[in-house]
Design a protein around this motif. Structure first.
Motif, PDB file in Angstrom:
ATOM      1  N   VAL A  39      26.410  19.034   8.958  1.00 47.83           N
ATOM      2  CA  VAL A  39      27.353  20.024   9.766  1.00 47.83           C
ATOM      3  C   VAL A  39      26.259  20.997   9.843  1.00 47.83           C
ATOM      4  CG1 VAL A  39      29.143  21.964   9.911  1.00 47.83           C
ATOM      5  CG2 VAL A  39      29.762  19.464   8.950  1.00 47.83           C
ATOM      6  N   SER A  40      25.835  21.555   8.818  1.00 48.89           N
ATOM      7  CA  SER A  40      24.329  22.666   8.897  1.00 48.89           C
ATOM      8  C   SER A  40      23.392  22.106  10.289  1.00 48.89           C
ATOM      9  CB  SER A  40      23.719  22.563   8.089  1.00 48.89           C
ATOM     10  OG  SER A  40      22.656  23.619   7.605  1.00 48.89           O
ATOM     11  N   ALA A  41      23.176  21.322  10.068  1.00 45.50           N
ATOM     12  CA  ALA A  41      22.021  19.864  10.959  1.00 45.50           C
ATOM     13  C   ALA A  41      22.388  20.541  12.606  1.00 45.50           C
ATOM     14  CB  ALA A  41      21.398  19.235  10.732  1.00 45.50           C
ATOM     15  N   LEU A  42      24.317  20.308  13.015  1.00 49.82           N
ATOM     16  CA  LEU A  42      24.599  20.333  14.264  1.00 49.82           C
ATOM     17  C   LEU A  42      24.575  21.830  14.967  1.00 49.82           C
ATOM     18  CD1 LEU A  42      27.267  17.802  13.577  1.00 49.82           C
ATOM     19  CD2 LEU A  42      25.199  17.505  15.326  1.00 49.82           C
ATOM     20  N   PHE A  43      24.714  22.517  13.508  1.00 51.19           N
ATOM     21  CA  PHE A  43      24.875  24.282  13.677  1.00 51.19           C
ATOM     22  C   PHE A  43      23.943  25.063  14.106  1.00 51.19           C
ATOM     23  CE2 PHE A  43      27.976  27.885  12.087  1.00 51.19           C
ATOM     24  CZ  PHE A  43      29.196  27.597  13.834  1.00 51.19           C
ATOM     25  N   THR A  44      22.401  24.414  13.516  1.00 53.12           N
ATOM     26  CA  THR A  44      21.174  25.020  14.129  1.00 53.12           C
ATOM     27  C   THR A  44      20.579  24.081  14.277  1.00 53.12           C
ATOM     28  OG1 THR A  44      20.938  23.900  11.433  1.00 53.12           O
ATOM     29  CG2 THR A  44      21.960  25.985  11.209  1.00 53.12           C
ATOM     30  N   LYS A  45      20.853  23.425  15.101  1.00 58.81           N
ATOM     31  CA  LYS A  45      19.299  22.544  15.597  1.00 58.81           C
ATOM     32  C   LYS A  45      20.074  21.933  16.985  1.00 58.81           C
ATOM     33  CE  LYS A  45      17.158  21.318  11.145  1.00 58.81           C
ATOM     34  NZ  LYS A  45      16.994  20.488  10.325  1.00 58.81           N
ATOM     35  N   GLU A  46      19.794  21.498  17.942  1.00 61.92           N
ATOM     36  CA  GLU A  46      19.644  21.065  18.999  1.00 61.92           C
ATOM     37  C   GLU A  46      19.345  19.045  18.185  1.00 61.92           C
ATOM     38  OE1 GLU A  46      17.909  20.648  23.555  1.00 61.92           O
ATOM     39  OE2 GLU A  46      19.094  22.236  22.607  1.00 61.92           O
ATOM     40  N   PRO A  47      20.551  18.529  18.529  1.00 55.59           N
ATOM     41  CA  PRO A  47      19.915  16.640  17.811  1.00 55.59           C
ATOM     42  C   PRO A  47      19.166  16.215  19.046  1.00 55.59           C
ATOM     43  CG  PRO A  47      22.360  17.546  18.160  1.00 55.59           C
ATOM     44  CD  PRO A  47      21.635  18.873  18.384  1.00 55.59           C
ATOM     45  N   SER A  48      18.366  15.529  19.069  1.00 59.19           N
ATOM     46  CA  SER A  48      18.606  14.079  20.143  1.00 59.19           C
ATOM     47  C   SER A  48      19.517  13.534  19.927  1.00 59.19           C
ATOM     48  CB  SER A  48      16.928  13.422  19.552  1.00 59.19           C
ATOM     49  OG  SER A  48      17.254  12.978  18.533  1.00 59.19           O
ATOM     50  N   GLN A  49      20.300  13.499  19.805  1.00 61.55           N
ATOM     51  CA  GLN A  49      21.354  12.010  19.608  1.00 61.55           C
ATOM     52  C   GLN A  49      22.395  12.740  18.882  1.00 61.55           C
ATOM     53  OE1 GLN A  49      20.361   8.226  18.967  1.00 61.55           O
ATOM     54  NE2 GLN A  49      19.417   8.993  17.011  1.00 61.55           N
ATOM     55  N   VAL A  50      23.477  12.227  19.134  1.00 62.98           N
ATOM     56  CA  VAL A  50      25.361  12.470  19.090  1.00 62.98           C
ATOM     57  C   VAL A  50      25.777  11.153  18.966  1.00 62.98           C
ATOM     58  CG1 VAL A  50      27.177  14.563  18.519  1.00 62.98           C
ATOM     59  CG2 VAL A  50      24.757  15.176  19.387  1.00 62.98           C
ATOM     60  N   LYS A  51      26.624  11.319  18.116  1.00 63.41           N
ATOM     61  CA  LYS A  51      27.546   9.921  18.125  1.00 63.41           C
ATOM     62  C   LYS A  51      28.696  10.321  18.901  1.00 63.41           C
ATOM     63  CE  LYS A  51      26.462   7.481  13.809  1.00 63.41           C
ATOM     64  NZ  LYS A  51      26.650   7.440  12.856  1.00 63.41           N
ATOM     65  N   MET A  52      29.454   9.168  19.558  1.00 63.18           N
ATOM     66  CA  MET A  52      30.212   9.432  20.431  1.00 63.18           C
ATOM     67  C   MET A  52      31.675   9.611  19.273  1.00 63.18           C
ATOM     68  SD  MET A  52      29.192   9.438  23.179  1.00 63.18           S
ATOM     69  CE  MET A  52      30.852   9.153  24.693  1.00 63.18           C
ATOM     70  N   THR A  53      31.749   9.564  18.518  1.00 61.14           N
ATOM     71  CA  THR A  53      32.847   9.714  17.704  1.00 61.14           C
ATOM     72  C   THR A  53      32.812  10.763  16.692  1.00 61.14           C
ATOM     73  OG1 THR A  53      31.769   8.676  15.761  1.00 61.14           O
ATOM     74  CG2 THR A  53      33.255   6.736  17.088  1.00 61.14           C
ATOM     75  N   THR A  54      31.340  10.792  16.734  1.00 64.59           N
ATOM     76  CA  THR A  54      31.029  12.839  16.417  1.00 64.59           C
ATOM     77  C   THR A  54      31.321  13.908  17.381  1.00 64.59           C
ATOM     78  OG1 THR A  54      29.468  11.959  14.865  1.00 64.59           O
ATOM     79  CG2 THR A  54      29.772  14.666  15.866  1.00 64.59           C
ATOM     80  N   LEU A  55      30.956  13.693  18.426  1.00 67.35           N
ATOM     81  CA  LEU A  55      31.052  14.495  19.832  1.00 67.35           C
ATOM     82  C   LEU A  55      32.633  14.536  19.710  1.00 67.35           C
ATOM     83  CD1 LEU A  55      29.933  16.308  22.371  1.00 67.35           C
ATOM     84  CD2 LEU A  55      29.701  13.785  23.498  1.00 67.35           C
ATOM     85  N   ALA A  56      33.488  13.635  20.084  1.00 68.06           N
ATOM     86  CA  ALA A  56      34.426  13.105  20.086  1.00 68.06           C
ATOM     87  C   ALA A  56      35.742  14.583  19.032  1.00 68.06           C
ATOM     88  CB  ALA A  56      35.703  12.216  19.754  1.00 68.06           C
ATOM     89  N   ALA A  57      34.815  13.886  17.388  1.00 65.43           N
ATOM     90  CA  ALA A  57      35.689  15.215  16.850  1.00 65.43           C
ATOM     91  C   ALA A  57      35.651  16.673  16.623  1.00 65.43           C
ATOM     92  CB  ALA A  57      35.026  15.106  15.365  1.00 65.43           C
ATOM     93  N   LEU A  58      34.314  17.156  16.625  1.00 61.29           N
ATOM     94  CA  LEU A  58      33.825  17.660  17.664  1.00 61.29           C
ATOM     95  C   LEU A  58      34.508  18.748  18.487  1.00 61.29           C
ATOM     96  CD1 LEU A  58      29.691  17.576  17.749  1.00 61.29           C
ATOM     97  CD2 LEU A  58      31.228  19.469  15.960  1.00 61.29           C
ATOM     98  N   CYS A  59      35.090  18.258  19.608  1.00 63.82           N
ATOM     99  CA  CYS A  59      36.284  18.365  20.717  1.00 63.82           C
ATOM    100  C   CYS A  59      37.172  19.005  19.989  1.00 63.82           C
ATOM    101  CB  CYS A  59      35.841  17.702  21.444  1.00 63.82           C
ATOM    102  SG  CYS A  59      34.675  17.484  22.807  1.00 63.82           S
ATOM    103  N   THR A  60      37.704  17.698  19.248  1.00 64.83           N
ATOM    104  CA  THR A  60      39.258  17.886  18.335  1.00 64.83           C
ATOM    105  C   THR A  60      39.463  19.295  17.837  1.00 64.83           C
ATOM    106  OG1 THR A  60      39.475  15.548  18.857  1.00 64.83           O
ATOM    107  CG2 THR A  60      40.995  16.776  17.415  1.00 64.83           C
ATOM    108  N   ALA A  61      38.139  20.011  16.989  1.00 63.49           N
ATOM    109  CA  ALA A  61      38.372  20.519  15.971  1.00 63.49           C
ATOM    110  C   ALA A  61      38.200  21.906  16.469  1.00 63.49           C
ATOM    111  CB  ALA A  61      37.260  20.124  15.179  1.00 63.49           C
ATOM    112  N   LEU A  62      37.224  22.075  17.461  1.00 67.82           N
ATOM    113  CA  LEU A  62      37.096  23.594  18.423  1.00 67.82           C
ATOM    114  C   LEU A  62      38.528  23.016  19.641  1.00 67.82           C
ATOM    115  CD1 LEU A  62      33.358  23.671  18.194  1.00 67.82           C
ATOM    116  CD2 LEU A  62      35.078  24.169  16.682  1.00 67.82           C
TER     117      LEU A  62
END
Length: 104
Positions: A39-62
């Motif tokens: 979570v810290s890495a997602l929050f502070t760095k620009e990822p080179s790739q993001v899993k679709m499930t993680t992206l969907a979870a972020l959208c759901t949570a926020l």
């Protein structure tokens, strides 16, 4: 083309200020358990790739869309205009029938 990761801005607009708060929301609203480091890495760095499930979870949570998290600039890259290349002259055929000798 330029891609910008905007998770921190999207979270701040929803008054989520820390990775701990985001981690709790991911678990409660989306059922996704991520490590503090992830979570810290997602929050502070620009990822080179993001899993679709993680992206969907972020959208759901926020309660946002992927467009809130990822900004894509699709402005075409300007390339310098290359001068036209000269056309090479083709060799003349060896015989009247338009055929040449086979290669050696």
């Amino acid at each position: 083309m330029k891609i910008q990761w905007r998770l921190r801005m999207a979270a701040a607009q929803r008054e989520v200020w820390t990775g701990t708060e985001l981690r709790r929301l991911l678990a409660e609203k989306a059922g996704l358990e991520l490590s503090s480091a992830s979570v810290s890495a997602l929050f502070t760095k620009e990822p080179s790739q993001v899993k679709m499930t993680t992206l969907a979870a972020l959208c759901t949570a926020l309660e946002c869309t992927p467009n809130d998290l990822i900004e894509v600039d699709i402005t075409p890259v300007e390339r310098p205009i290359a001068p036209p290349r000269p056309v090479a002259e083709l060799p003349q055929a060896a015989s009247a029938r338009g055929r040449s000798m086979p290669p050696l």
